[in-house]
Design a protein around this motif. Structure first.
Motif, mmCIF file in Angstrom:
data_model
loop_
_atom_site.group_PDB
_atom_site.id
_atom_site.type_symbol
_atom_site.label_atom_id
_atom_site.label_comp_id
_atom_site.label_asym_id
_atom_site.label_seq_id
_atom_site.Cartn_x
_atom_site.Cartn_y
_atom_site.Cartn_z
ATOM 1 N N SER A 96 0.808 -1.223 0.000
ATOM 2 C CA SER A 96 0.000 0.000 0.000
ATOM 3 C C SER A 96 0.840 1.270 0.000
ATOM 4 C CB SER A 96 -0.936 0.009 1.205
ATOM 5 O OG SER A 96 -0.190 -0.014 2.410
ATOM 6 N N ALA A 97 2.143 1.137 0.158
ATOM 7 C CA ALA A 97 2.998 2.317 0.254
ATOM 8 C C ALA A 97 3.594 2.756 -1.079
ATOM 9 C CB ALA A 97 4.131 2.056 1.239
ATOM 10 N N TYR A 98 3.414 1.960 -2.114
ATOM 11 C CA TYR A 98 4.189 2.212 -3.339
ATOM 12 C C TYR A 98 3.347 2.309 -4.595
ATOM 13 C CZ TYR A 98 7.969 1.132 -0.225
ATOM 14 O OH TYR A 98 8.843 1.153 0.839
ATOM 15 N N VAL A 99 3.866 3.109 -5.519
ATOM 16 C CA VAL A 99 3.302 3.184 -6.854
ATOM 17 C C VAL A 99 3.464 1.833 -7.543
ATOM 18 C CG1 VAL A 99 3.554 4.267 -9.128
ATOM 19 C CG2 VAL A 99 3.782 5.656 -7.043
ATOM 20 N N MET A 100 2.441 1.438 -8.254
ATOM 21 C CA MET A 100 2.480 0.209 -9.044
ATOM 22 C C MET A 100 2.233 0.560 -10.507
ATOM 23 S SD MET A 100 3.134 -2.153 -6.867
ATOM 24 C CE MET A 100 2.923 -3.553 -7.983
ATOM 25 N N SER A 101 2.872 -0.196 -11.377
ATOM 26 C CA SER A 101 2.759 0.093 -12.807
ATOM 27 C C SER A 101 2.610 -1.196 -13.606
ATOM 28 C CB SER A 101 4.007 0.832 -13.300
ATOM 29 O OG SER A 101 4.207 2.039 -12.598
ATOM 30 N N TRP A 102 2.059 -1.026 -14.790
ATOM 31 C CA TRP A 102 2.041 -2.082 -15.798
ATOM 32 C C TRP A 102 2.871 -1.608 -16.990
ATOM 33 C CZ3 TRP A 102 0.129 -6.903 -15.346
ATOM 34 C CH2 TRP A 102 -0.809 -7.162 -14.336
ATOM 35 N N TYR A 110 2.739 -8.460 -20.800
ATOM 36 C CA TYR A 110 2.426 -7.414 -19.836
ATOM 37 C C TYR A 110 3.027 -7.786 -18.487
ATOM 38 C CZ TYR A 110 -0.769 -5.238 -23.126
ATOM 39 O OH TYR A 110 -1.294 -4.588 -24.213
ATOM 40 N N SER A 111 3.776 -6.833 -17.938
ATOM 41 C CA SER A 111 4.476 -7.092 -16.675
ATOM 42 C C SER A 111 4.120 -6.044 -15.642
ATOM 43 C CB SER A 111 5.989 -7.089 -16.890
ATOM 44 O OG SER A 111 6.388 -8.106 -17.790
ATOM 45 N N CYS A 112 4.063 -6.493 -14.428
ATOM 46 C CA CYS A 112 3.816 -5.657 -13.273
ATOM 47 C C CYS A 112 5.165 -5.141 -12.759
ATOM 48 C CB CYS A 112 3.132 -6.534 -12.230
ATOM 49 S SG CYS A 112 2.588 -5.740 -10.753
ATOM 50 N N TYR A 113 5.187 -3.913 -12.240
ATOM 51 C CA TYR A 113 6.460 -3.307 -11.824
ATOM 52 C C TYR A 113 6.261 -2.403 -10.622
ATOM 53 C CZ TYR A 113 10.178 0.204 -11.865
ATOM 54 O OH TYR A 113 11.186 1.053 -11.506
ATOM 55 N N THR A 114 7.247 -2.418 -9.750
ATOM 56 C CA THR A 114 7.324 -1.424 -8.693
ATOM 57 C C THR A 114 8.795 -1.136 -8.393
ATOM 58 O OG1 THR A 114 6.433 -0.739 -6.553
ATOM 59 C CG2 THR A 114 7.302 -2.987 -6.707
ATOM 60 N N ARG A 115 8.996 -0.060 -7.696
ATOM 61 C CA ARG A 115 10.354 0.321 -7.337
ATOM 62 C C ARG A 115 10.343 0.910 -5.940
ATOM 63 N NH1 ARG A 115 15.343 1.859 -9.550
ATOM 64 N NH2 ARG A 115 16.346 3.608 -8.490
ATOM 65 N N PHE A 116 11.236 0.450 -5.099
ATOM 66 C CA PHE A 116 11.404 1.066 -3.787
ATOM 67 C C PHE A 116 12.784 0.767 -3.250
ATOM 68 C CE2 PHE A 116 10.905 -2.797 -1.259
ATOM 69 C CZ PHE A 116 10.104 -3.601 -2.048
ATOM 70 N N LEU A 117 13.233 1.622 -2.394
ATOM 71 C CA LEU A 117 14.579 1.554 -1.822
ATOM 72 C C LEU A 117 15.628 1.391 -2.921
ATOM 73 C CD1 LEU A 117 13.860 -0.726 1.289
ATOM 74 C CD2 LEU A 117 13.976 1.774 1.173
#
Length: 115
Positions: free
Chosen positions: A29-35, A93-100
């Motif tokens: 819930s803390a991060y942007v999610m993308s496709w 199609y791929s799911c992506y997130t980025r953190f730290l």
């Protein structure tokens, strides 16, 4: 961290599909999610993104008005509703997130639009 996509398949032009990406191993819930999507011979394209609580979404011009990104933070899942699909939407199609400072990708799900 795991991102697991599902929902891809073969669909006729004009049809619809709903992709899901189930996330685990981080505070979803803390991060942007993308496709993103990628097809042979083309540059990987950011399709859509959604902020942590879903208040803001962004779309590639090529999918505006046809695709909708959403998320359910109670299920740690992000969705991509795809309507009016066209052959040019064929891609992985791929799911992506980025953190730290680290990128995380799912394994991808194939979407094929063909008659």
């Amino acid at each position: 961290v795991q991102l697991v996509e599902s929902g891809g398949g073969l669909v006729q032009p004009g049809g619809s599909l709903r992709l899901s990406c189930a996330a685990s191993g981080f505070r979803f819930s803390a991060y942007v999610m993308s496709w993103y999507r990628h097809s042979p011979g083309k540059v990987r394209e950011l399709v859509a993104s959604i902020t942590s609580f879903g208040s803001t979404t962004n779309y590639a011009d090529s999918v505006k008005g046809r695709f909708t990104i959403s998320r359910d933070n109670t299920k740690n899942t992000v969705y991509l509703q795809m309507n009016s699909l066209q052959p040019e939407d064929t891609a992985v199609y791929s799911c992506y997130t980025r953190f730290l400072g680290t990128d995380y990708w799912g394994q991808g799900t194939q979407v094929t639009v063909s008659s």
